[in-house]
Design a protein around this motif. Structure first.
Motif, PDB file in Angstrom:
ATOM      1  N   UNK A   2       0.870  -1.107   0.020  1.00  0.00           N
ATOM      2  CA  UNK A   2       0.013  -0.046  -0.061  1.00  0.00           C
ATOM      3  C   UNK A   2       0.901   1.081   0.099  1.00  0.00           C
ATOM      4  N   UNK A   3       1.265   1.752  -1.203  1.00  0.00           N
ATOM      5  CA  UNK A   3       1.842   2.945  -1.175  1.00  0.00           C
ATOM      6  C   UNK A   3       1.033   4.193  -0.711  1.00  0.00           C
ATOM      7  N   UNK A   4      -0.279   4.066  -0.668  1.00  0.00           N
ATOM      8  CA  UNK A   4      -1.094   5.275   0.068  1.00  0.00           C
ATOM      9  C   UNK A   4      -0.841   5.005   1.614  1.00  0.00           C
ATOM     10  N   UNK A   5      -0.825   4.051   2.088  1.00  0.00           N
ATOM     11  CA  UNK A   5      -0.693   3.756   3.608  1.00  0.00           C
ATOM     12  C   UNK A   5       0.619   4.404   4.040  1.00  0.00           C
ATOM     13  N   UNK A   6       1.640   4.014   3.202  1.00  0.00           N
ATOM     14  CA  UNK A   6       2.831   4.150   3.390  1.00  0.00           C
ATOM     15  C   UNK A   6       3.317   5.628   3.261  1.00  0.00           C
ATOM     16  N   UNK A   7       2.706   6.389   2.576  1.00  0.00           N
ATOM     17  CA  UNK A   7       2.945   7.838   2.246  1.00  0.00           C
ATOM     18  C   UNK A   7       2.328   8.457   3.409  1.00  0.00           C
ATOM     19  N   UNK A  22       9.351  10.096  -1.638  1.00  0.00           N
ATOM     20  CA  UNK A  22       9.972   8.840  -2.428  1.00  0.00           C
ATOM     21  C   UNK A  22      11.213   8.559  -1.879  1.00  0.00           C
ATOM     22  N   UNK A  23      12.272   9.286  -1.711  1.00  0.00           N
ATOM     23  CA  UNK A  23      13.404   8.904  -0.930  1.00  0.00           C
ATOM     24  C   UNK A  23      13.169   8.220   0.490  1.00  0.00           C
ATOM     25  N   UNK A  24      12.292   8.568   1.281  1.00  0.00           N
ATOM     26  CA  UNK A  24      11.988   7.888   2.470  1.00  0.00           C
ATOM     27  C   UNK A  24      11.398   6.462   2.460  1.00  0.00           C
ATOM     28  N   UNK A  25      10.295   6.456   1.412  1.00  0.00           N
ATOM     29  CA  UNK A  25       9.672   5.231   1.070  1.00  0.00           C
ATOM     30  C   UNK A  25      10.800   4.241   0.793  1.00  0.00           C
ATOM     31  N   UNK A  26      11.560   4.468  -0.188  1.00  0.00           N
ATOM     32  CA  UNK A  26      12.746   3.575  -0.696  1.00  0.00           C
ATOM     33  C   UNK A  26      13.798   3.301   0.393  1.00  0.00           C
ATOM     34  N   UNK A  32      14.023  -1.922  -1.640  1.00  0.00           N
ATOM     35  CA  UNK A  32      13.548  -3.282  -2.529  1.00  0.00           C
ATOM     36  C   UNK A  32      12.603  -2.837  -3.532  1.00  0.00           C
ATOM     37  N   UNK A  33      11.511  -1.996  -3.070  1.00  0.00           N
ATOM     38  CA  UNK A  33      10.548  -1.471  -3.765  1.00  0.00           C
ATOM     39  C   UNK A  33      10.670  -0.231  -4.603  1.00  0.00           C
ATOM     40  N   UNK A  34      11.414   0.058  -5.498  1.00  0.00           N
ATOM     41  CA  UNK A  34      11.540   1.367  -6.012  1.00  0.00           C
ATOM     42  C   UNK A  34      10.051   1.837  -6.438  1.00  0.00           C
ATOM     43  N   UNK A  35       9.980   3.083  -6.149  1.00  0.00           N
ATOM     44  CA  UNK A  35       8.733   3.719  -6.432  1.00  0.00           C
ATOM     45  C   UNK A  35       8.768   5.043  -7.767  1.00  0.00           C
ATOM     46  N   UNK A  36       7.895   4.924  -8.406  1.00  0.00           N
ATOM     47  CA  UNK A  36       7.867   6.027  -9.651  1.00  0.00           C
ATOM     48  C   UNK A  36       7.554   7.136  -8.902  1.00  0.00           C
ATOM     49  N   UNK A  37       8.198   8.271  -9.309  1.00  0.00           N
ATOM     50  CA  UNK A  37       7.881   9.620  -8.562  1.00  0.00           C
ATOM     51  C   UNK A  37       6.271  10.192  -9.083  1.00  0.00           C
ATOM     52  N   UNK A  38       5.922   9.623 -10.300  1.00  0.00           N
ATOM     53  CA  UNK A  38       4.510   9.765 -10.994  1.00  0.00           C
ATOM     54  C   UNK A  38       3.575   9.303 -10.019  1.00  0.00           C
TER      55      UNK A  38
END
Length: 173
Positions: A2-7, A22-26, A32-38
């Motif tokens: 869940x990107x939503x909950x993570x952010x 984005x940086x903090x998530x990664x 392990x799970x790169x995330x697209x800035x879009x």
């Protein structure tokens, strides 16, 4: 995932720009799970729309920092206090592929399983090697990576065992 909950969880610690999120998530997921800035900005726009996040500051260059609303903070607290629902699992491409292969006419399901098992064991070796290369008592980002690697190793080992079971069942038919 869940990107939503993570952010939301990251924003609970204070205002951030999209690139910071984005940086903090990664970092916090052991990269392990790169995330697209879009995807970050699309998710932020939805969170703003849903009243969980709001713009905190807009700079002259157009960059924006975001912060949680009261409803967003309640959502994060609820997420921390709720177990992840495993009763409705996400789609697993390996399981789908094997299930389709055993039912498809003209497909050598045992060959499909053998190819997948080979790849699964290759990846398991990579994870194990990477885990051994981590510092003895990791902290911060290193601990995050260790925990994620442990999870990936367990999941990959389970997949290898499952593939063996599927092969045994097919051979017993």
């Amino acid at each position: 995932m869940s990107v939503r909950q993570s952010l939301l969880a990251i924003l609970a610690e204070g205002e951030q720009y999209g690139y910071q999120l984005r940086h903090e998530f990664e970092v916090r997921t052991g990269r392990t799970w790169p995330i697209n800035i879009g995807q970050v900005y699309t998710t932020l726009n939805r969170l703003v729309r849903d009243g969980l996040v709001e713009e905190a500051k807009r700079q002259d260059d157009g960059s924006v920092t975001y912060r949680l609303t009261y409803a967003g903070r309640e959502e994060v607290d609820k997420w921390w206090g709720t177990a992840v629902d495993r009763a409705s699992p996400g789609r697993d491409e390996v399981a789908i592929k094997i299930a389709l292969a055993v039912a498809a006419p003209g497909v050598d399901a045992l060959a499909v399983i053998a190819h997948q098992r080979s790849e699964t064991l290759r990846v398991l070796q990579l994870y194990t090697k990477e885990k051994r290369s981590l510092p003895g008592s990791p902290e911060g980002e290193g601990l995050s990576r260790l925990l994620v690697l442990d999870h990936l190793i367990f999941v990959t080992e389970a997949e290898a065992r499952w593939l063996e079971l599927v092969e045994q069942r097919l051979r017993a038919r």
